[in-house]
Write a protein that holds these residues in place. Sequence first.
Motif, PDB file in Angstrom:
ATOM      1  N   ASP A 211      -5.869  -3.132  -1.835  1.00 59.58           N
ATOM      2  CA  ASP A 211      -4.594  -3.412  -0.621  1.00 59.58           C
ATOM      3  C   ASP A 211      -3.005  -3.118  -0.262  1.00 59.58           C
ATOM      4  O   ASP A 211      -2.457  -3.819   0.196  1.00 59.58           O
ATOM      5  N   GLN A 212      -2.623  -3.296  -1.790  1.00 60.46           N
ATOM      6  CA  GLN A 212      -1.084  -3.195  -2.088  1.00 60.46           C
ATOM      7  C   GLN A 212      -1.004  -1.961  -1.370  1.00 60.46           C
ATOM      8  O   GLN A 212       0.641  -2.062  -0.305  1.00 60.46           O
ATOM      9  N   VAL A 213      -1.208  -0.764  -1.740  1.00 63.45           N
ATOM     10  CA  VAL A 213      -1.227   0.392  -0.782  1.00 63.45           C
ATOM     11  C   VAL A 213      -1.128  -0.152   0.458  1.00 63.45           C
ATOM     12  O   VAL A 213      -0.206   0.760   1.608  1.00 63.45           O
ATOM     13  N   ILE A 214      -1.991  -0.033   0.604  1.00 64.89           N
ATOM     14  CA  ILE A 214      -2.111   0.104   2.180  1.00 64.89           C
ATOM     15  C   ILE A 214      -1.086  -1.265   2.923  1.00 64.89           C
ATOM     16  O   ILE A 214      -0.431  -0.583   3.735  1.00 64.89           O
ATOM     17  N   ASN A 215      -0.862  -2.086   2.705  1.00 62.38           N
ATOM     18  CA  ASN A 215      -0.271  -3.624   2.928  1.00 62.38           C
ATOM     19  C   ASN A 215       1.160  -3.249   3.246  1.00 62.38           C
ATOM     20  O   ASN A 215       2.580  -2.866   3.966  1.00 62.38           O
ATOM     21  N   ASP A 216       1.890  -2.509   2.325  1.00 67.69           N
ATOM     22  CA  ASP A 216       3.024  -2.525   0.792  1.00 67.69           C
ATOM     23  C   ASP A 216       3.812  -0.551   1.013  1.00 67.69           C
ATOM     24  O   ASP A 216       5.078  -0.683   1.707  1.00 67.69           O
ATOM     25  N   VAL A 217       2.840  -0.415   1.894  1.00 67.48           N
ATOM     26  CA  VAL A 217       3.379   1.584   0.989  1.00 67.48           C
ATOM     27  C   VAL A 217       2.550   2.075   3.178  1.00 67.48           C
ATOM     28  O   VAL A 217       3.836   2.225   3.362  1.00 67.48           O
ATOM     29  N   LEU A 218       1.141   1.745   3.432  1.00 67.86           N
ATOM     30  CA  LEU A 218       1.439   3.035   4.499  1.00 67.86           C
ATOM     31  C   LEU A 218       1.353   1.967   5.526  1.00 67.86           C
ATOM     32  O   LEU A 218       1.882   2.061   6.749  1.00 67.86           O
ATOM     33  N   LEU A 219       1.256   0.706   5.127  1.00 71.18           N
ATOM     34  CA  LEU A 219       1.901  -0.291   7.132  1.00 71.18           C
ATOM     35  C   LEU A 219       2.659  -1.016   6.371  1.00 71.18           C
ATOM     36  O   LEU A 219       2.798  -2.406   7.189  1.00 71.18           O
ATOM     37  N   ALA A 220       4.050  -0.346   5.913  1.00 71.78           N
ATOM     38  CA  ALA A 220       4.980  -1.794   5.525  1.00 71.78           C
ATOM     39  C   ALA A 220       5.776  -1.740   7.237  1.00 71.78           C
ATOM     40  O   ALA A 220       5.950  -2.896   7.798  1.00 71.78           O
ATOM     41  N   ALA A 221       5.386  -0.943   7.928  1.00 69.08           N
ATOM     42  CA  ALA A 221       6.438  -1.087   9.585  1.00 69.08           C
ATOM     43  C   ALA A 221       5.196  -1.770  10.082  1.00 69.08           C
ATOM     44  O   ALA A 221       6.140  -2.382  11.802  1.00 69.08           O
ATOM     45  N   GLN A 222       3.940  -2.157   9.942  1.00 67.31           N
ATOM     46  CA  GLN A 222       3.075  -2.652  11.414  1.00 67.31           C
ATOM     47  C   GLN A 222       2.516  -3.642  10.944  1.00 67.31           C
ATOM     48  O   GLN A 222       1.929  -4.565   9.989  1.00 67.31           O
ATOM     49  N   PRO A 223       3.327  -4.950  11.572  1.00 63.54           N
ATOM     50  CA  PRO A 223       3.485  -6.187  11.304  1.00 63.54           C
ATOM     51  C   PRO A 223       1.686  -6.783  11.439  1.00 63.54           C
ATOM     52  O   PRO A 223       1.495  -7.641  10.730  1.00 63.54           O
ATOM     53  N   THR A 224       1.066  -6.506  11.999  1.00 63.36           N
ATOM     54  CA  THR A 224      -0.850  -6.932  12.393  1.00 63.36           C
ATOM     55  C   THR A 224      -1.205  -6.743  10.778  1.00 63.36           C
ATOM     56  O   THR A 224      -2.304  -6.965  10.211  1.00 63.36           O
ATOM     57  N   LYS A 225      -0.789  -5.676   9.546  1.00 65.49           N
ATOM     58  CA  LYS A 225      -1.496  -5.135   8.599  1.00 65.49           C
ATOM     59  C   LYS A 225      -2.435  -4.653   8.306  1.00 65.49           C
ATOM     60  O   LYS A 225      -3.717  -4.546   7.898  1.00 65.49           O
ATOM     61  N   GLU A 226      -3.080  -4.331   9.792  1.00 61.81           N
ATOM     62  CA  GLU A 226      -4.401  -3.160  10.044  1.00 61.81           C
ATOM     63  C   GLU A 226      -3.929  -2.136  10.876  1.00 61.81           C
ATOM     64  O   GLU A 226      -3.061  -2.273  12.206  1.00 61.81           O
ATOM     65  N   PHE A 227      -4.605  -0.719  10.753  1.00 63.02           N
ATOM     66  CA  PHE A 227      -4.672  -0.145  11.336  1.00 63.02           C
ATOM     67  C   PHE A 227      -5.112   0.509  12.896  1.00 63.02           C
ATOM     68  O   PHE A 227      -6.145  -0.265  12.751  1.00 63.02           O
ATOM     69  N   VAL A 228      -4.915   0.532  13.611  1.00 63.95           N
ATOM     70  CA  VAL A 228      -5.034   1.650  14.604  1.00 63.95           C
ATOM     71  C   VAL A 228      -6.221   1.816  14.503  1.00 63.95           C
ATOM     72  O   VAL A 228      -5.971   2.833  13.923  1.00 63.95           O
ATOM     73  N   THR A 229      -7.269   2.404  15.454  1.00 67.53           N
ATOM     74  CA  THR A 229      -8.125   3.292  15.467  1.00 67.53           C
ATOM     75  C   THR A 229      -8.077   4.228  16.110  1.00 67.53           C
ATOM     76  O   THR A 229      -7.679   3.619  17.659  1.00 67.53           O
ATOM     77  N   VAL A 230      -9.093   5.492  15.945  1.00 64.01           N
ATOM     78  CA  VAL A 230      -9.200   6.512  17.150  1.00 64.01           C
ATOM     79  C   VAL A 230      -9.614   5.873  18.207  1.00 64.01           C
ATOM     80  O   VAL A 230      -8.849   6.124  19.331  1.00 64.01           O
ATOM     81  N   GLU A 231     -10.616   5.034  18.198  1.00 63.45           N
ATOM     82  CA  GLU A 231     -11.734   4.573  19.235  1.00 63.45           C
ATOM     83  C   GLU A 231     -11.031   3.504  20.333  1.00 63.45           C
ATOM     84  O   GLU A 231     -10.359   3.752  21.554  1.00 63.45           O
TER      85      GLU A 231
END
Length: 262
Positions: A211-231
């Motif tokens: 969860d740290q990798v997702i929130n603090d590294v990958l989604l550092a710039a993305q306020p929702t802290k959720e990925f966009v889905t391809v769909e």
Amino acid sequence: MGILKGKVAVVTGSTSGIGLAYARAFAGAGANIVLNGMGAPADVEKERSAIESDFGVKAVHSPADMAKPNEIAELIALGETTLGSVDVLVNNAGVQHVSQIEEFPVDKWDAIIAINLSSAFHAIRAAVPGMKRRGWGRIITTASAHSLVASPFKSAYVAAKHGIVGLTKTVALELARSKITCNCISPGYVWTPLVEKQIPNTMKARNMRRDQVINDVLLAAQPTKEFVTVEQVASLALFLCSQDAAQITGSNFSVDGGWTAQ
Ligand code: NAD
């Protein structure tokens, strides 16, 4: 019946990720599909035949290299000759390289500008005459949050993605009376297998929990802290193909969990 019944969609870079989701969404709306992109032949064939069997449409694959103008022209010609038209063109193929500017490899700069920017020019140039003849067309390009804001070390990618927005606006104006629209979709971080595969190594390298990798590294710039889905990206593209979107042209739509609102 599907809104794209009897139409043909060419999606560049559609053997994986966002491009494949576009192809499947358009096929679900009745379009015949030209897939494009790299990949092991068996994997590409699996995706191609799944589109035909899942949606009852025709799907062909072209391995055209989006860095090569003559192969891009052949890709559009394939849609016109094999499936009868190119009604929807999605410029989606893209690559990335991360490096500081003074060490940025010149060949990487050239490849990113060719694949992420110039390929759209060549494809649009080749597809527009047929769209004009038939009096209908939809041109969509996958830009990025990086079409609106920059990040360090991504000079070529950010330049290409900013450039594609200018190309989109220009083409939209030129085609405004031809019933052909031209728009960009700008995703933030999208959940693709490519992203998923980075997580275990990053956990190890940084001694972090998932969860740290997702929130603090990958989604550092993305306020929702959720990925966009391809769909989610593909649904917007399908809407842009509808009659309800006929007056939407020259626009750039963010699907980025609030990234570029900051
Ligand atoms: P991906 O790596 O899963 O897919 C890229 C596709 O492009 C593949 O089908 C690949 O074979 C194809 N491709 C690469 N080089 C090519 C070439 N020279 N000729 C033809 N095909 C080629 O990536 P993705 O995440 O689905 O990215 C698709 C688009 O979305 C790209 O333009 C990318 O910049 C953009 N984008 C992605 C994200 C994200 O977080 N994944 C965010 C914003 C924008």
